[in-house]
Motif scaffolding. Sequence first.
Motif, PDB file in Angstrom:
ATOM      1  N   ASN A  61      62.185   3.014 -34.738  1.00  0.00           N
ATOM      2  CA  ASN A  61      62.521   3.172 -33.781  1.00  0.00           C
ATOM      3  C   ASN A  61      63.505   4.716 -34.181  1.00  0.00           C
ATOM      4  N   GLN A  62      63.776   4.964 -35.215  1.00  0.00           N
ATOM      5  CA  GLN A  62      64.195   5.959 -35.706  1.00  0.00           C
ATOM      6  C   GLN A  62      63.090   6.947 -36.198  1.00  0.00           C
ATOM      7  N   VAL A  63      62.138   6.416 -35.892  1.00  0.00           N
ATOM      8  CA  VAL A  63      60.573   7.523 -35.872  1.00  0.00           C
ATOM      9  C   VAL A  63      60.682   8.302 -35.105  1.00  0.00           C
ATOM     10  N   LYS A  64      60.006   6.937 -34.102  1.00  0.00           N
ATOM     11  CA  LYS A  64      59.347   6.816 -32.705  1.00  0.00           C
ATOM     12  C   LYS A  64      60.579   8.394 -31.609  1.00  0.00           C
ATOM     13  N   ALA A  65      62.004   8.028 -32.283  1.00  0.00           N
ATOM     14  CA  ALA A  65      63.030   8.733 -31.323  1.00  0.00           C
ATOM     15  C   ALA A  65      62.681  10.344 -31.862  1.00  0.00           C
ATOM     16  N   HIS A  66      62.877  10.555 -33.837  1.00  0.00           N
ATOM     17  CA  HIS A  66      62.575  11.407 -34.063  1.00  0.00           C
ATOM     18  C   HIS A  66      61.523  12.252 -33.479  1.00  0.00           C
ATOM     19  N   ARG A  67      59.879  11.931 -33.230  1.00  0.00           N
ATOM     20  CA  ARG A  67      59.541  12.801 -32.201  1.00  0.00           C
ATOM     21  C   ARG A  67      59.057  12.347 -31.162  1.00  0.00           C
ATOM     22  N   ARG A  68      59.793  11.897 -30.458  1.00  0.00           N
ATOM     23  CA  ARG A  68      60.247  12.193 -29.195  1.00  0.00           C
ATOM     24  C   ARG A  68      60.780  13.560 -29.044  1.00  0.00           C
ATOM     25  N   ASN A  69      62.102  13.837 -29.589  1.00  0.00           N
ATOM     26  CA  ASN A  69      63.038  14.784 -29.732  1.00  0.00           C
ATOM     27  C   ASN A  69      62.735  16.058 -30.494  1.00  0.00           C
ATOM     28  N   LYS A  70      61.403  15.594 -31.436  1.00  0.00           N
ATOM     29  CA  LYS A  70      60.314  17.191 -31.982  1.00  0.00           C
ATOM     30  C   LYS A  70      60.202  16.800 -30.464  1.00  0.00           C
ATOM     31  N   LEU A  71      58.753  16.652 -29.835  1.00  0.00           N
ATOM     32  CA  LEU A  71      58.332  17.157 -28.710  1.00  0.00           C
ATOM     33  C   LEU A  71      58.850  17.926 -28.113  1.00  0.00           C
ATOM     34  N   SER A  72      60.463  17.232 -27.213  1.00  0.00           N
ATOM     35  CA  SER A  72      61.349  17.761 -26.506  1.00  0.00           C
ATOM     36  C   SER A  72      61.346  18.698 -27.173  1.00  0.00           C
ATOM     37  N   GLU A  73      61.684  18.844 -28.072  1.00  0.00           N
ATOM     38  CA  GLU A  73      61.459  20.078 -28.839  1.00  0.00           C
ATOM     39  C   GLU A  73      61.205  21.597 -28.656  1.00  0.00           C
ATOM     40  N   ILE A  74      59.411  21.320 -28.508  1.00  0.00           N
ATOM     41  CA  ILE A  74      58.836  21.468 -28.571  1.00  0.00           C
ATOM     42  C   ILE A  74      57.722  22.021 -27.038  1.00  0.00           C
ATOM     43  N   ALA A  75      58.387  21.226 -25.783  1.00  0.00           N
ATOM     44  CA  ALA A  75      58.023  21.496 -24.905  1.00  0.00           C
ATOM     45  C   ALA A  75      59.177  22.761 -24.140  1.00  0.00           C
ATOM     46  N   SER A  76      60.340  22.379 -24.531  1.00  0.00           N
ATOM     47  CA  SER A  76      60.922  22.998 -24.179  1.00  0.00           C
ATOM     48  C   SER A  76      61.118  24.497 -24.399  1.00  0.00           C
ATOM     49  N   GLN A  77      60.401  25.163 -25.382  1.00  0.00           N
ATOM     50  CA  GLN A  77      59.817  26.193 -25.465  1.00  0.00           C
ATOM     51  C   GLN A  77      58.499  27.139 -24.550  1.00  0.00           C
ATOM     52  N   PHE A  78      58.797  26.071 -23.718  1.00  0.00           N
ATOM     53  CA  PHE A  78      57.254  26.490 -22.406  1.00  0.00           C
ATOM     54  C   PHE A  78      58.450  26.916 -20.829  1.00  0.00           C
ATOM     55  N   ASP A  79      57.984  27.923 -20.023  1.00  0.00           N
ATOM     56  CA  ASP A  79      58.193  28.126 -19.127  1.00  0.00           C
ATOM     57  C   ASP A  79      58.061  26.866 -18.073  1.00  0.00           C
ATOM     58  N   PHE A  80      58.833  25.901 -17.631  1.00  0.00           N
ATOM     59  CA  PHE A  80      58.624  24.845 -16.505  1.00  0.00           C
ATOM     60  C   PHE A  80      58.925  25.415 -15.183  1.00  0.00           C
ATOM     61  N   GLU A  81      58.653  25.207 -14.187  1.00  0.00           N
ATOM     62  CA  GLU A  81      58.700  26.299 -12.889  1.00  0.00           C
ATOM     63  C   GLU A  81      59.749  25.236 -12.350  1.00  0.00           C
ATOM     64  N   LYS A  82      58.792  23.963 -12.227  1.00  0.00           N
ATOM     65  CA  LYS A  82      59.485  22.720 -12.128  1.00  0.00           C
ATOM     66  C   LYS A  82      59.652  21.179 -12.294  1.00  0.00           C
ATOM     67  N   VAL A  83      59.336  21.558 -13.616  1.00  0.00           N
ATOM     68  CA  VAL A  83      59.358  20.355 -14.790  1.00  0.00           C
ATOM     69  C   VAL A  83      60.678  20.467 -15.416  1.00  0.00           C
ATOM     70  N   SER A  84      61.825  19.854 -16.136  1.00  0.00           N
ATOM     71  CA  SER A  84      63.277  20.244 -16.921  1.00  0.00           C
ATOM     72  C   SER A  84      62.366  19.302 -17.802  1.00  0.00           C
ATOM     73  N   VAL A  85      63.026  19.211 -19.767  1.00  0.00           N
ATOM     74  CA  VAL A  85      62.394  18.495 -20.417  1.00  0.00           C
ATOM     75  C   VAL A  85      63.884  18.012 -20.628  1.00  0.00           C
ATOM     76  N   VAL A  86      64.292  16.828 -21.178  1.00  0.00           N
ATOM     77  CA  VAL A  86      65.454  16.278 -21.197  1.00  0.00           C
ATOM     78  C   VAL A  86      65.447  15.587 -22.524  1.00  0.00           C
ATOM     79  N   ARG A  87      66.355  15.768 -23.663  1.00  0.00           N
ATOM     80  CA  ARG A  87      66.002  14.798 -25.100  1.00  0.00           C
ATOM     81  C   ARG A  87      66.205  13.944 -24.645  1.00  0.00           C
ATOM     82  N   TYR A  88      65.542  12.580 -25.933  1.00  0.00           N
ATOM     83  CA  TYR A  88      65.826  11.064 -25.332  1.00  0.00           C
ATOM     84  C   TYR A  88      67.039  10.486 -25.680  1.00  0.00           C
ATOM     85  N   ASP A  89      67.740  11.475 -26.359  1.00  0.00           N
ATOM     86  CA  ASP A  89      69.073  10.677 -26.366  1.00  0.00           C
ATOM     87  C   ASP A  89      70.018  11.566 -25.605  1.00  0.00           C
TER      88      ASP A  89
END
Length: 116
Positions: A84-112
């Motif tokens: 579960n820790q590995v999954k959460a770490h991967r999700r948060n890393k993906l969230s961190e990468i995705a938050s670097q992009f400009d999304f007009e209608k989508v917001s990125v929220v951390r898993y935790d």
Amino acid sequence: MLKQLQTAYEQALHNLVFVDFANKRVVSSGGLRGLEIELAKEKACRKDLIAAINLHFKRGDFDLAIERIGALSKRVDYIKNLENQVKAHRRNKLSEIASQFDFEKVSVVRYDANPS
């Protein structure tokens, strides 16, 4: 004696360090890679316990087999926690990468993140 062996084995696993001698560096010191190595160690420990349980059943040492089954159930819970820790770490890393992009209608929220 079983408790002493389990304690010694756990201490040995915590002290285990992987070294890349070609590049002269320690491979894992924490983060996702550290969690993955810890998970691999625990899965190897699980396999060793299963082999020991099978051996004790074949020899008729049912009391020892039952003790090993108890130890195995504790290791399984710890492995699930690590997974579960590995999954959460991967999700948060993906969230961190995705938050670097400009999304007009989508917001990125951390898993935790707390829903507020």
